[in-house]
Design a protein around this motif. Sequence first.
Motif: not given
Length: 305
Positions: A24-28, A298-302
């Motif tokens: 659910r994280r989207g803080h990027w 963003l990179a970590l979420s990918r």
Amino acid sequence: MTAPNTAGLLDELDRLRRRTRIARRGHWLPLTAIGLLTLGAIPFYRPFDDSCTPDASGCALPDRGTSFTVPGLGRVDPLGVFNAGNIFPLANPLALGVYWVLALLAGLVLTVWWYRRRAVSAGLETSTGAYVKVTVGGLAVVLGIALAGGLLPDLRGFRVTDSGTEESVLKAALFLAVPVTLAILSERDLARTRGFRAVVVVGFLVTSVLGATVVNKTGGLMLFAAGLLVLAWLERSRWCALVALGYTGFTLLANASTMGTLFYALAWRPDGRLDVLFSAKDVLLPGCVALVGGLVALALSRLRR
């Protein structure tokens, strides 16, 4: 159910909870947007060129500032928390003050839209109520600081610039801590009680009065910092918390008017009196911290997908 089976079930529930929290994280996007909006203020820090004459081609009369007279209060300047106290007089302090107000509102709208969009697409929602409250309430506070200073003119004798660096940082940190704490507590059952509502009113008044002695030109940075701290709590993310603390730390230093000393220590000297980048030195490091933090997030979420 045997003990090993119970332990295995609990471990699986913990893993599922962690995966859900990460999903659910989207803080990027909020981090990146706040970084860009912070750095976007740089052109508005252009110093006023007092070397030219008003009748010269391309030269304008000096801006008189953004203050105005209120009967019974004298001169007040609601936008002074965004544009006053800079080392060089600004070419257009009104444009800078308006930019910060619009940037804060843009960051708020984008953040709320983003998390609602993610809730629809991913089926997991992160509440943005606390973020909205700290931003809207904080904006009301910083705009009300001028009125607090007008009602209590003696406060002007206790400006943050009259204190030492450490004392100034501690006062500004307290100014940030009150609205952030109230915003976080507003998400609890405590928020439904009358006592908490009274505490919110008192907290609003206290932060307005405290802000009149503490906030020095960094009202926009302060509100973005408060929003990031609340966002880190909402996301339960260590990386978001680290970025928020970095942004807040540089904001507190900027508010204490020590950013110039820091850059001088790093052997950066202004390229003449009209160096726009040096004039905007207060926003450079906070903006870069948020922008880089958002891109890394963003990179970590990918990578986690």
